[in-house]
Design an enzyme around this catalytic site. Structure first.
Site, short mmCIF file in Angstrom:
data_model
loop_
_atom_site.label_atom_id
_atom_site.label_comp_id
_atom_site.label_asym_id
_atom_site.label_seq_id
_atom_site.Cartn_x
_atom_site.Cartn_y
_atom_site.Cartn_z
N HIS A 99 24.09 121.19 95.71
CA HIS A 99 24.22 119.86 96.34
C HIS A 99 23.14 118.90 95.86
O HIS A 99 22.06 119.32 95.44
CB HIS A 99 24.29 119.95 97.87
CG HIS A 99 23.01 120.29 98.56
ND1 HIS A 99 22.96 120.76 99.86
CD2 HIS A 99 21.71 120.20 98.18
CE1 HIS A 99 21.71 120.94 100.22
NE2 HIS A 99 20.93 120.61 99.22
N GLU A 144 27.71 118.24 99.66
CA GLU A 144 27.96 119.67 99.54
C GLU A 144 29.08 119.95 98.54
O GLU A 144 29.85 119.04 98.19
CB GLU A 144 28.33 120.23 100.92
CG GLU A 144 27.27 119.98 102.00
CD GLU A 144 26.04 120.90 101.87
OE1 GLU A 144 25.68 121.30 100.75
OE2 GLU A 144 25.43 121.20 102.92
N ASN A 185 23.09 125.59 96.39
CA ASN A 185 24.55 125.55 96.21
C ASN A 185 24.96 124.38 95.32
O ASN A 185 26.15 124.08 95.20
CB ASN A 185 25.26 125.47 97.57
CG ASN A 185 24.94 124.20 98.35
OD1 ASN A 185 24.20 123.33 97.86
ND2 ASN A 185 25.48 124.08 99.55
N ASP A 194 19.04 110.66 102.45
CA ASP A 194 19.78 111.17 103.60
C ASP A 194 18.92 111.27 104.86
O ASP A 194 17.70 111.13 104.81
CB ASP A 194 20.40 112.54 103.27
CG ASP A 194 19.44 113.47 102.53
OD1 ASP A 194 18.21 113.26 102.62
OD2 ASP A 194 19.91 114.40 101.86
P1 PGA Z 1 14.43 121.99 98.57
O1 PGA Z 1 15.84 121.31 98.78
O2 PGA Z 1 13.62 121.01 97.80
O3 PGA Z 1 13.90 122.19 99.95
O4 PGA Z 1 14.69 123.26 97.81
C1 PGA Z 1 16.45 120.71 97.69
C2 PGA Z 1 17.77 120.15 98.15
O5 PGA Z 1 18.37 120.74 99.07
O6 PGA Z 1 18.21 119.16 97.59
#
Ligand code: PGA
Length: 248
Positions: free
Chosen positions: A138, A143, A136, A67
């Site tokens: 994702h 999302e 969450n 992304d």
């Molecule tokens: P993080 O993010 O590695 O910063 O915890 C993981 C994600 O949002 O996929």
């Protein structure tokens, strides 16, 4: 699903790097799917260290990132393009022309998403996808509520994701509101998935992802259906999984 339990973040990073290094050594033209955020940083540090010490070559590798924020240029320190160049592509000598991220500055974002899907197809798909998981649930920027059939698309970031990522910006209001992300169906096409998870704040969502219902409200739960997933998680991240196992 194969679950590898390790003690801590450092061991998780080391194990993940080992799997990536072995994959690239075995097949130098590997297409790597890559992720950003806090979780993969240690993995990239180990890849770079190995490249410097042992000379593992990334000259023939192609990389496809999950992304990119809309509105961020590669020269912008908060863009994922900048992050990848800094933490992996430059220090591991991965030729720039073989690294791909969505263009967050594209005038037509829908067209850019389509173009990115074609780029991925022309590479023959991802061999090994490195993934993190959001609090969450994702994966990429897909999302909760995203269709499991989604391909690369433009997303509105949820308040919880913008809040989680605010630590990389001077304030939450500066976190972009949109991103372009590989879709869930796109991610599921990877031949192999390597999910890395660390920390107590991921413990509940990891349990739901692994053993909860497969539900679009928990995007990562779809991974239960993938034939070749390896999860490397530390003790904190596996604490809810282990508690529930003991209770049975
Ligand atoms: P993080 O993010 O590695 O910063 O915890 C993981 C994600 O949002 O996929």
């Amino acid at each position: 699903m194969k679950i590898i339990e390790v003690q801590n973040y450092d061991q998780m990073s080391q194990q993940a790097a080992k799997i990536i290094i072995e994959t690239v050594q075995d097949r130098p033209q590997t297409v790597l799917g890559l992720a950003t955020g806090g979780t993969p940083l240690g993995t990239y540090t180990y890849l770079v260290r190995d490249h410097q010490l042992n000379g593992t070559s990334y000259k023939q590798v192609h990389t496809v990132n999950l992304d990119e924020y809309v509105g961020k240029a590669p020269s912008d320190e908060q863009s994922y393009s900048y992050y990848m160049n800094k933490h992996l592509f430059e220090p591991a000598n991965i030729p720039k022309t073989q690294t791909y991220l969505p263009n967050g500055l594209a005038a037509n974002l829908e067209e850019e998403a389509e173009r990115y899907t074609h780029t991925l197809q022309s590479l023959g798909g991802v061999d090994l996808q490195l993934l993190g998981i959001g609090k969450n649930g994702h994966i990429g920027f897909n999302e909760p509520g995203t269709s499991f059939d989604s391909e690369t698309h433009v997303v509105q970031l949820t308040p919880s994701t913008r809040q989680a990522n605010a630590k990389y910006f001077s304030s939450e209001s500066e976190v972009p509101t949109q991103a372009i992300t590989l879709g869930i169906a796109t991610i599921m096409k990877a031949k192999r998935i390597l999910l890395i998870v660390s920390g107590i704040e991921k413990a509940e969502i990891l349990y739901q992802c692994l053993y909860g219902q497969i539900d679009e409200q928990i995007p990562a739960s779809i991974l239960q259906k993938h034939p070749h997933v390896t999860i490397i998680a530390d003790q904190e991240a596996l604490s809810v999984v282990n508690q529930k196992a003991e209770a049975h």
